[in-house]
Scaffold this motif. Structure first.
Motif, PDB file in Angstrom:
ATOM      1  N   ALA A 184       7.566  15.620 -12.736  1.00  9.79           N
ATOM      2  CA  ALA A 184       7.064  15.704 -14.558  1.00  9.79           C
ATOM      3  C   ALA A 184       5.997  15.448 -14.801  1.00  9.79           C
ATOM      4  CB  ALA A 184       8.579  15.504 -14.676  1.00  9.79           C
ATOM      5  N   GLY A 185       4.888  16.186 -15.444  1.00 11.27           N
ATOM      6  CA  GLY A 185       4.000  15.180 -16.192  1.00 11.27           C
ATOM      7  C   GLY A 185       4.239  14.882 -17.594  1.00 11.27           C
ATOM      8  N   HIS A 186       5.708  14.601 -18.624  1.00 11.27           N
ATOM      9  CA  HIS A 186       5.804  14.902 -19.854  1.00 11.27           C
ATOM     10  C   HIS A 186       7.187  14.532 -19.598  1.00 11.27           C
ATOM     11  CE1 HIS A 186       2.291  17.948 -21.201  1.00 11.27           C
ATOM     12  NE2 HIS A 186       3.205  18.620 -20.405  1.00 11.27           N
ATOM     13  N   THR A 187       7.029  13.768 -21.356  1.00 13.93           N
ATOM     14  CA  THR A 187       7.881  12.765 -21.473  1.00 13.93           C
ATOM     15  C   THR A 187       9.007  12.974 -22.572  1.00 13.93           C
ATOM     16  OG1 THR A 187       7.944  10.816 -20.215  1.00 13.93           O
ATOM     17  CG2 THR A 187       9.305  10.907 -21.175  1.00 13.93           C
ATOM     18  N   LEU A 188      10.367  13.357 -23.079  1.00  9.43           N
ATOM     19  CA  LEU A 188      11.109  13.815 -23.690  1.00  9.43           C
ATOM     20  C   LEU A 188      11.778  13.075 -24.824  1.00  9.43           C
ATOM     21  CD1 LEU A 188      11.163  16.435 -25.755  1.00  9.43           C
ATOM     22  CD2 LEU A 188      13.761  16.656 -24.673  1.00  9.43           C
ATOM     23  N   ASP A 189      12.020  12.318 -25.532  1.00  7.84           N
ATOM     24  CA  ASP A 189      12.444  11.110 -25.727  1.00  7.84           C
ATOM     25  C   ASP A 189      13.613  11.721 -27.084  1.00  7.84           C
ATOM     26  OD1 ASP A 189      11.190   7.997 -24.671  1.00  7.84           O
ATOM     27  OD2 ASP A 189       9.577   9.281 -25.343  1.00  7.84           O
ATOM     28  N   VAL A 190      14.942  11.242 -26.285  1.00 11.77           N
ATOM     29  CA  VAL A 190      16.189  11.653 -27.191  1.00 11.77           C
ATOM     30  C   VAL A 190      16.375  10.410 -27.942  1.00 11.77           C
ATOM     31  CG1 VAL A 190      18.473  12.840 -27.240  1.00 11.77           C
ATOM     32  CG2 VAL A 190      15.709  13.063 -25.829  1.00 11.77           C
ATOM     33  N   LYS A 250      17.893  22.508 -19.151  1.00  8.62           N
ATOM     34  CA  LYS A 250      17.670  23.802 -18.464  1.00  8.62           C
ATOM     35  C   LYS A 250      15.858  23.646 -18.133  1.00  8.62           C
ATOM     36  CE  LYS A 250      15.786  27.058 -20.883  1.00  8.62           C
ATOM     37  NZ  LYS A 250      15.704  27.814 -21.693  1.00  8.62           N
ATOM     38  N   ASP A 251      14.872  22.796 -19.096  1.00 10.10           N
ATOM     39  CA  ASP A 251      14.222  21.747 -18.681  1.00 10.10           C
ATOM     40  C   ASP A 251      13.339  21.191 -18.192  1.00 10.10           C
ATOM     41  OD1 ASP A 251      13.498  24.234 -20.424  1.00 10.10           O
ATOM     42  OD2 ASP A 251      13.541  22.704 -22.440  1.00 10.10           O
ATOM     43  N   ILE A 252      14.464  20.189 -18.337  1.00 11.08           N
ATOM     44  CA  ILE A 252      14.703  18.820 -16.963  1.00 11.08           C
ATOM     45  C   ILE A 252      14.708  19.868 -15.372  1.00 11.08           C
ATOM     46  CG2 ILE A 252      16.274  17.257 -15.994  1.00 11.08           C
ATOM     47  CD1 ILE A 252      16.672  16.667 -18.924  1.00 11.08           C
ATOM     48  N   LYS A 253      15.655  20.698 -15.709  1.00 12.23           N
ATOM     49  CA  LYS A 253      15.993  21.439 -14.171  1.00 12.23           C
ATOM     50  C   LYS A 253      14.342  21.712 -13.320  1.00 12.23           C
ATOM     51  CE  LYS A 253      20.795  21.708 -13.971  1.00 12.23           C
ATOM     52  NZ  LYS A 253      21.687  22.184 -13.516  1.00 12.23           N
ATOM     53  N   ALA A 254      14.105  22.428 -14.763  1.00 15.52           N
ATOM     54  CA  ALA A 254      12.005  22.976 -14.492  1.00 15.52           C
ATOM     55  C   ALA A 254      11.664  22.349 -14.170  1.00 15.52           C
ATOM     56  CB  ALA A 254      12.082  23.855 -14.916  1.00 15.52           C
ATOM     57  N   GLY A 255      11.468  20.994 -14.775  1.00 18.64           N
ATOM     58  CA  GLY A 255      10.311  20.347 -14.819  1.00 18.64           C
ATOM     59  C   GLY A 255       9.427  20.630 -15.118  1.00 18.64           C
ATOM     60  N   TYR A 304       9.687  18.531 -18.381  1.00 22.27           N
ATOM     61  CA  TYR A 304       9.509  17.265 -18.988  1.00 22.27           C
ATOM     62  C   TYR A 304      10.832  16.250 -17.998  1.00 22.27           C
ATOM     63  CZ  TYR A 304      13.053  19.340 -21.890  1.00 22.27           C
ATOM     64  OH  TYR A 304      13.755  20.156 -22.961  1.00 22.27           O
ATOM     65  N   LYS A 305      10.836  15.171 -18.445  1.00 22.16           N
ATOM     66  CA  LYS A 305      11.624  14.024 -17.680  1.00 22.16           C
ATOM     67  C   LYS A 305      12.116  14.297 -19.585  1.00 22.16           C
ATOM     68  CE  LYS A 305       8.285  10.714 -16.059  1.00 22.16           C
ATOM     69  NZ  LYS A 305       7.117  11.964 -16.531  1.00 22.16           N
ATOM     70  N   ALA A 306      13.186  13.045 -19.205  1.00 21.39           N
ATOM     71  CA  ALA A 306      14.126  12.669 -20.275  1.00 21.39           C
ATOM     72  C   ALA A 306      14.857  11.366 -20.690  1.00 21.39           C
ATOM     73  CB  ALA A 306      15.148  13.693 -21.067  1.00 21.39           C
ATOM     74  N   GLN A 362       4.746  24.105 -28.861  1.00 21.42           N
ATOM     75  CA  GLN A 362       3.564  24.476 -29.726  1.00 21.42           C
ATOM     76  C   GLN A 362       3.100  22.978 -29.441  1.00 21.42           C
ATOM     77  OE1 GLN A 362       1.926  25.822 -32.186  1.00 21.42           O
ATOM     78  NE2 GLN A 362       3.492  27.635 -31.801  1.00 21.42           N
ATOM     79  N   GLU A 363       3.976  21.782 -29.009  1.00 22.67           N
ATOM     80  CA  GLU A 363       3.282  20.571 -28.443  1.00 22.67           C
ATOM     81  C   GLU A 363       2.515  20.195 -27.446  1.00 22.67           C
ATOM     82  OE1 GLU A 363       2.138  16.627 -29.039  1.00 22.67           O
ATOM     83  OE2 GLU A 363       3.735  17.699 -30.775  1.00 22.67           O
ATOM     84  N   LEU A 364       3.316  21.238 -26.384  1.00 22.25           N
ATOM     85  CA  LEU A 364       2.178  21.782 -25.275  1.00 22.25           C
ATOM     86  C   LEU A 364       1.576  22.671 -25.561  1.00 22.25           C
ATOM     87  CD1 LEU A 364       5.669  22.298 -23.354  1.00 22.25           C
ATOM     88  CD2 LEU A 364       4.402  19.851 -23.238  1.00 22.25           C
ATOM     89  N   LYS A 365       0.718  23.314 -25.938  1.00 24.16           N
ATOM     90  CA  LYS A 365      -0.015  24.202 -26.482  1.00 24.16           C
ATOM     91  C   LYS A 365      -1.755  23.344 -27.515  1.00 24.16           C
ATOM     92  CE  LYS A 365       1.893  28.500 -26.577  1.00 24.16           C
ATOM     93  NZ  LYS A 365       2.112  29.474 -27.853  1.00 24.16           N
TER      94      LYS A 365
END
Length: 246
Positions: free
Chosen positions: A69-75, A97-102, A104-106, A242-245
């Motif tokens: 995964a090329g992006h990281t979500l910090d929660v 769902k987004d994690i499973k789809a790759g 981003y990783k969290a 929006q952030e990914l764009k």
């Protein structure tokens, strides 16, 4: 809702000896299984035991997702925080769902703001129990967090229900991997991961984040129409896209 998600860490997925931060892991309650707690907390003076499936200094890095995964979500959350529970209920399935789809990783970070502001120990105690679940498996960690934050179980900040180990054990009965897990129950009862929980809270305090819930994608804070963390799945997805764009 998170079943089947892969955990990725920067060492050997918490398998023990030779960890780069010098904190050894061991079975729940193992004496001398890590460094002493230096988080500055007033309780939990036992040795630091890092849960399996954690990494980084003191085991304070908990990352779930595909290595590619090329992006990281910090929660950033507080387990006793009502807005955090609302966020988890509304947005948690989308994150899964987004994690499973790759997409981003969290990376998960935990505070004890409610404990500090209102008194009590539910934020810290629930985090210690969550560490015991993480030691079982990443799925157990995520499923238990989901159960703790659910509308059925979450006590709100007016009650310190999660200071009671019996209540935490009751909630754990909703998680298949924990229902009959003796090691989990022992670790929760013994407070095996109390020093680790304090390490996690100290790491949050040093992060510069002051409010929960806060969510960031690749270091940029995501907000909804209110200017705070997205309140709905649609707001969250719009903010991510929006952030990914950008």
């Amino acid at each position: 809702m998170f079943a089947g998600v892969l955990v990725v860490t920067d060492d050997d997925k918490g398998s023990g000896g030779g960890s780069p931060d010098g904190v050894a892991e061991g079975p729940p309650g193992a004496p001398g299984s890590g460094d002493s707690d230096d988080s500055g907390g007033s309780e939990g003076s036992g040795d630091l035991v890092r849960p399996g499936h954690s990494s980084g200094p003191g085991g304070t890095t908990v990352v779930i997702g595909e290595a590619s995964a090329g992006h990281t979500l910090d929660v950033y959350q507080d387990l006793r925080c009502p807005p955090c529970a609302s966020f988890d209920q509304a947005v948690g399935p989308t994150i899964a769902k987004d994690i499973k789809a790759g997409k981003y990783k969290a990376s998960f970070h935990f505070a004890a703001i409610v404990d500090e502001n209102r008194g009590g120990s539910g934020s810290t105690n629930a985090l210690s129990a969550l560490g015991a679940a993480l030691d079982v498996s990443p799925d157990a960690f995520l499923d238990y967090k989901d159960a703790l934050m659910s509308s059925k179980n979450h006590p709100g900040d007016s009650k310190d229900s999660y200071a009671d180990d019996d209540q935490l054990l009751t909630v754990s009965q909703e998680v298949y991997a924990l229902k009959t897990n003796a090691s989990f129950r022992e670790a929760l009862r013994e407070g095996t991961y109390d020093p680790w929980a304090k390490k996690m809270i100290a790491a949050f305090d040093a992060s510069g984040v002051s409010n929960t819930p806060t969510v960031k994608l690749d270091g940029s804070e995501l907000t909804g129409i209110s200017g705070s963390a997205p309140a709905t799945a649609a707001e969250f997805t719009d903010a991510v896209n929006q952030e990914l764009k950008g």
